[in-house]
Write an enzyme that holds these catalytic residues in place. Structure first.
Site, PDB file in Angstrom:
ATOM      1  CG  HIS A  19      -1.913  -1.019   1.382  1.00  0.00           C
ATOM      2  ND1 HIS A  19      -2.090  -1.771   2.519  1.00  0.00           N
ATOM      3  CD2 HIS A  19      -2.861  -1.443   0.507  1.00  0.00           C
ATOM      4  CE1 HIS A  19      -3.104  -2.600   2.350  1.00  0.00           C
ATOM      5  NE2 HIS A  19      -3.584  -2.439   1.126  1.00  0.00           N
ATOM      6  CE  LYS A  43     -13.799  -6.376   3.837  1.00  0.00           C
ATOM      7  NZ  LYS A  43     -12.635  -5.985   3.049  1.00  0.00           N
ATOM      8  NE  ARG A  93      -2.759  -7.802  -4.166  1.00  0.00           N
ATOM      9  CZ  ARG A  93      -3.524  -8.153  -3.151  1.00  0.00           C
ATOM     10  NH1 ARG A  93      -2.997  -8.282  -1.960  1.00  0.00           N
ATOM     11  NH2 ARG A  93      -4.799  -8.417  -3.310  1.00  0.00           N
ATOM     12  CB  SER A 131      -4.272  -6.366   4.868  1.00  0.00           C
ATOM     13  OG  SER A 131      -3.909  -5.149   4.297  1.00  0.00           O
TER      14      SER A 131
HETATM   15  O1  PNS Z   1      -8.959  -2.758   0.558  1.00  0.00           O
HETATM   16  P1  PNS Z   1     -10.214  -3.300  -0.089  1.00  0.00           P
HETATM   17  O2  PNS Z   1     -11.019  -4.060   0.930  1.00  0.00           O
HETATM   18  O3  PNS Z   1      -9.908  -4.094  -1.320  1.00  0.00           O
HETATM   19  O4  PNS Z   1     -11.086  -2.025  -0.545  1.00  0.00           O
HETATM   20  C1  PNS Z   1     -12.372  -2.203  -1.089  1.00  0.00           C
HETATM   21  C2  PNS Z   1     -13.110  -0.858  -1.206  1.00  0.00           C
HETATM   22  C3  PNS Z   1     -13.126  -0.132   0.136  1.00  0.00           C
HETATM   23  C4  PNS Z   1     -12.419   0.025  -2.221  1.00  0.00           C
HETATM   24  C5  PNS Z   1     -14.564  -1.169  -1.700  1.00  0.00           C
HETATM   25  O5  PNS Z   1     -15.142  -2.145  -0.890  1.00  0.00           O
HETATM   26  C6  PNS Z   1     -15.467   0.066  -1.695  1.00  0.00           C
HETATM   27  O6  PNS Z   1     -15.290   0.965  -2.492  1.00  0.00           O
HETATM   28  N1  PNS Z   1     -16.444   0.108  -0.767  1.00  0.00           N
HETATM   29  C7  PNS Z   1     -17.355   1.230  -0.604  1.00  0.00           C
HETATM   30  C8  PNS Z   1     -18.783   0.867  -0.986  1.00  0.00           C
HETATM   31  C9  PNS Z   1     -18.977   0.971  -2.489  1.00  0.00           C
HETATM   32  O7  PNS Z   1     -18.764   1.995  -3.099  1.00  0.00           O
HETATM   33  N2  PNS Z   1     -19.384  -0.168  -3.088  1.00  0.00           N
HETATM   34  C10 PNS Z   1     -19.613  -0.260  -4.497  1.00  0.00           C
HETATM   35  C11 PNS Z   1     -18.320  -0.515  -5.237  1.00  0.00           C
HETATM   36  S1  PNS Z   1     -18.582  -0.536  -6.975  1.00  0.00           S
END
Ligand code: PNS
Length: 161
Positions: A19, A43, A93, A131
């Site tokens: 990150h 989560k 990745r 993570s």
């Molecule tokens: O680190 P992560 O868990 O891969 O991040 C995922 C994240 C936070 C980017 C994604 O879950 C997100 O954008 N969540 C917010 C809710 C949202 O917008 N959902 C629709 C996505 S198209």
């Protein structure tokens, strides 16, 4: 792109060197980068959002003075719009990341057509890092040296001691 604002969203539970690599690369490309932590009680995170915020701030080098850390709730597309961001950054990745990321990028484009998703590739030494793996290794007493920034390593040791 130097004047544009970018959002780098994620769970960051915890921040890894992968990150951090993406944050440092994007801070050179954009005028402003907001590292945005999703507030997601479903989560069951290891670290609270406040702890994750503090760990990210403590891990940033002084050269990344255009990087902010924030917390968001709800839709990422709405948050990016509120922040007047032109770009959403996601780290990719392996090929296995691509399918989910493509789906999210296209859905976010549908919600906010003016905001572009930019996929960035971390240094290859971090290409297998996540993570979740770091949490698992730390929980079982394995070495996480070199995988996470110093403040995160200390926090994980303190958590699992
Ligand atoms: O680190 P992560 O868990 O891969 O991040 C995922 C994240 C936070 C980017 C994604 O879950 C997100 O954008 N969540 C917010 C809710 C949202 O917008 N959902 C629709 C996505 S198209």
């Amino acid at each position: 792109m130097r004047r544009a604002s970018a959002i780098y969203p994620g769970t960051f539970d915890p921040l890894t060197n992968g990150h951090l690599d993406i944050i440092e690369r994007s801070s050179k490309l954009f005028g402003r980068v907001v590292v945005a932590i999703l507030l997601n009680p479903q989560k069951d995170p290891l670290f609270t959002v406040e702890e994750r915020c503090d760990l990210i701030r403590a891990s940033l080098s002084p050269s990344t003075d255009n990087v902010e850390v924030d917390v968001f709730d709800g839709l990422l597309a709405d948050y990016a719009n509120q922040q007047s961001a032109e770009v959403i950054i996601r780290g990719i990745r392996a090929v296995s990341d691509y399918e989910y990321e493509l789906q999210m990028a296209l859905m976010n484009r549908r919600l906010q057509p003016e905001i572009e998703t930019l996929f960035m590739i971390p240094a290859e030494r971090y290409s297998y890092l996540s993570s979740g793996l770091v949490r698992e290794i730390a929980e079982h007493g394995g070495s996480i040296n070199g995988l996470v920034p110093g403040p995160v390593e200390d926090a994980l040791h303190a958590h699992f001691k």
